[in-house]
Design an enzyme around this catalytic site. Sequence first.
Site, PDB file in Angstrom:
ATOM      1  N   CYS A 357       0.795  -1.232   0.000  1.00 41.44           N
ATOM      2  CA  CYS A 357       0.000   0.000   0.000  1.00 41.44           C
ATOM      3  C   CYS A 357       0.832   1.290   0.000  1.00 41.44           C
ATOM      4  CB  CYS A 357      -1.013  -0.002   1.138  1.00 41.44           C
ATOM      5  SG  CYS A 357      -0.447  -0.682   2.686  1.00 41.44           S
ATOM      6  N   ARG A 386       7.354 -10.791   5.420  1.00 37.38           N
ATOM      7  CA  ARG A 386       7.051 -10.516   6.818  1.00 37.38           C
ATOM      8  C   ARG A 386       7.739 -11.556   7.689  1.00 37.38           C
ATOM      9  NH1 ARG A 386       0.534  -9.292   6.185  1.00 37.38           N
ATOM     10  NH2 ARG A 386       0.759  -7.721   4.529  1.00 37.38           N
ATOM     11  N   GLN A 404       0.444 -11.064  -2.554  1.00 36.98           N
ATOM     12  CA  GLN A 404      -0.931 -10.633  -2.334  1.00 36.98           C
ATOM     13  C   GLN A 404      -1.565 -10.188  -3.647  1.00 36.98           C
ATOM     14  OE1 GLN A 404      -0.070  -7.597   0.751  1.00 36.98           O
ATOM     15  NE2 GLN A 404      -1.438  -8.794   2.048  1.00 36.98           N
ATOM     16  N   ASP A 406      -3.350  -7.653  -4.413  1.00 38.77           N
ATOM     17  CA  ASP A 406      -3.559  -6.445  -3.628  1.00 38.77           C
ATOM     18  C   ASP A 406      -4.189  -5.338  -4.469  1.00 38.77           C
ATOM     19  OD1 ASP A 406      -3.387  -5.469  -1.115  1.00 38.77           O
ATOM     20  OD2 ASP A 406      -1.227  -5.166  -1.102  1.00 38.77           O
ATOM     21  N   HIS A 408      -5.937  -1.331  -4.208  1.00 38.09           N
ATOM     22  CA  HIS A 408      -6.203  -0.128  -3.429  1.00 38.09           C
ATOM     23  C   HIS A 408      -7.037   0.808  -4.284  1.00 38.09           C
ATOM     24  CE1 HIS A 408      -2.635  -1.854  -1.417  1.00 38.09           C
ATOM     25  NE2 HIS A 408      -3.337  -1.529  -0.346  1.00 38.09           N
ATOM     26  N   LYS A 489     -13.459  -2.333   8.948  1.00 36.42           N
ATOM     27  CA  LYS A 489     -13.221  -3.336   7.910  1.00 36.42           C
ATOM     28  C   LYS A 489     -14.285  -4.420   7.963  1.00 36.42           C
ATOM     29  CE  LYS A 489     -10.181  -6.233  10.780  1.00 36.42           C
ATOM     30  NZ  LYS A 489      -8.977  -7.078  10.809  1.00 36.42           N
ATOM     31  N   HIS A 535      -8.593  -0.701   1.044  1.00 39.88           N
ATOM     32  CA  HIS A 535      -7.699  -1.847   0.838  1.00 39.88           C
ATOM     33  C   HIS A 535      -8.565  -3.076   0.573  1.00 39.88           C
ATOM     34  CE1 HIS A 535      -4.121   0.036   3.012  1.00 39.88           C
ATOM     35  NE2 HIS A 535      -5.118   0.826   3.365  1.00 39.88           N
TER      36      HIS A 535
END
Length: 668
Positions: A357, A386, A404, A406, A408, A489, A535
């Site tokens: 992000c 991570r 991911q 991912d 946005h 969320k 997200h």
Amino acid sequence: MGTMSALETIEVSLPDGTRKSLPAGSTALDLAQGIGSRLAKAAVAAVVDGVETDLTAALGAGAKVSIITAESDAGRHVLRHSTAHVMAQAVVQLFVGAKFTIGPAIEDGFYYDFELPGGKTFSDTDLAAITEKMREIIKADQSFTRDEMSAKAALELFADQPYKCEIITRVTSGSADGTDASEVQGGDVVSVYRNTDSFVDLCRGPHVPTTGKLGHFALMKVAGAYWRGNEKGPMLQRIYGTAWESKAALEEHITRLAEAEKRDHRRLAVEMDLLSFPSELGGGLAVWHPKGGIVRKLMEDYSRHRHQNGGYQFVFTPHLANAELFETSGHLHFYKDGMYPPMEMDNGTYYPKPMNCPMHCLIYRDRQRSYRELPLRLFELGTVYRYERAGTLHGLLRIRGFTQDDSHIFCTEDQMADEITSLLDFVISVLRKFGFEDFEFKLSTRDPEKSVGSDEIWEKATTALREALHRHGVEYSVKEGDAAFYGPKIDIDVRDAIGRKWQLSTIQCDFNLPERFKLEYIGSDNGRHQPIMLHRALFGSVERFFGVLLEHYGGAFPTWLAPVQVRVLPVTSGHEPYAAKLITQLLRAGFRVDTSVADEQLGKRIRSAKLERIPYVLVVGDDDVANETVGVNPRGGEVIRDVKFADFMKQLQDETADATIDVSGIVL
């Protein structure tokens, strides 16, 4: 007299608004017994004015009370926590000098960590002895008695239990973490529970009234565990167990565990030659073999296809970045423990990225944006890194390097509700494509003490999430105060083929990063405004989703997703030219096909194909060569002989018609 009479009774309210009058000093158990014997028998704890409480605690006038029953999630949590205490009691009675640490309830079970004298480890024989001692304690129907005391008194009480003393000290000094909070509340008052005069444990509670409420349990395994997850700390012995409200529920769980073991993605990955975890790479890192790579490519291609058709723009970002980026995003403050150590370079300090992000924010910020460009939807299959502690790694389900899917979305406040509704449609349709139909939705709301952003924008964002859930007509639970610090969320869990829940997809509102990166757009009023950032991950991570999918199907992927869709087996070497002709036609039609030549017995080759979970095995012999037929041996079905090859091709095309991905010509 009138005053005295008023004090002799109290009135409490039930969840449906009903009011009940009870004698002063009555407990939640008294209330349950007054409602009905069946409720009293099923009761294990209560919620009084929003706080979980022992059934034996006295109720106050005007209290709002609900009874927690054993078959509920909350009730099972109490059963498991109480059973963990009984296990600790059994261990310290059987192993003189044992030190006990923490024993929380976890999903489907519980554990307790111990340090045994002389570095001893538990054996299977020890587990049997502990089980027998636990049954003695349960049969004795010992009361769980709560007591509260000062921290000083608690330290004296647990003087021979160093781990308990450490927890007490950390909590009362204000330096507690989640481990401590699960054991005892903060402040100078410490709560403990006694089963007998000889056993006492530090605990917040609640617990069942007596040990006789327990009994449907099993001790599962022993594992090593570092104290507080710190590899440099003491190594402890962890006993895992499970506990349920009935014998039937326990047996059902044991059966499900046996099925889960058969479906373990780590074992299936080896059997099916999909991927591996070479020790030379280091923990939590996988390499994908060709067959696993095919499935992963299909997943990623499907994701790309859906995003391209959904109005997303594809972006790519590097695997590492200067520390300044993560200082701006807040990750070095909020998430540093989950990041890999820094790399010192001649032009600064760099970190492998834990999130995509921040870089997407840089793409948005690269030039001035107009309201006409919004919503701006960015998508990346971005690999992140991570640091997970070694003891938490678990195949693809808990891994250190993963990708991911991912997205946005940058939008205006007015666009937020429609975007979230659209995202929910997107998520559900993708999960259904991969075979999931049973969903649970959870809405996480603000913790006022741990959040950024105005009350107004939090209310708008939470309302938008609720509205999206209501538009879809889905039931959802609310997790009060469980939102991320930057916004509310929706989490979406799925149930797999054997009933396990997996948290996969998330939709999050974010007011923090747009503020930190000073993101703006020019509105229709020619003024500068800050966008909302959404997200969204559908798979969560490609690796974890693959692992869940592999276990969901037990390796038997649907035909459109199977690494090999068809294997052609010639009965003898004389049938190989005909088999090669069929393979060519299947490849030209876009199917993934291979063969196993006739240098081994046919039965052995068929068994090998079954082990690899190939959807269709075609066996060809003399009659098939003469008549352009095949013997179709479908996965999980009966063999059908003398099938016209053209008819089989048509069936296969119909079955995979909605795959939407062009993978023609892939040869294995």
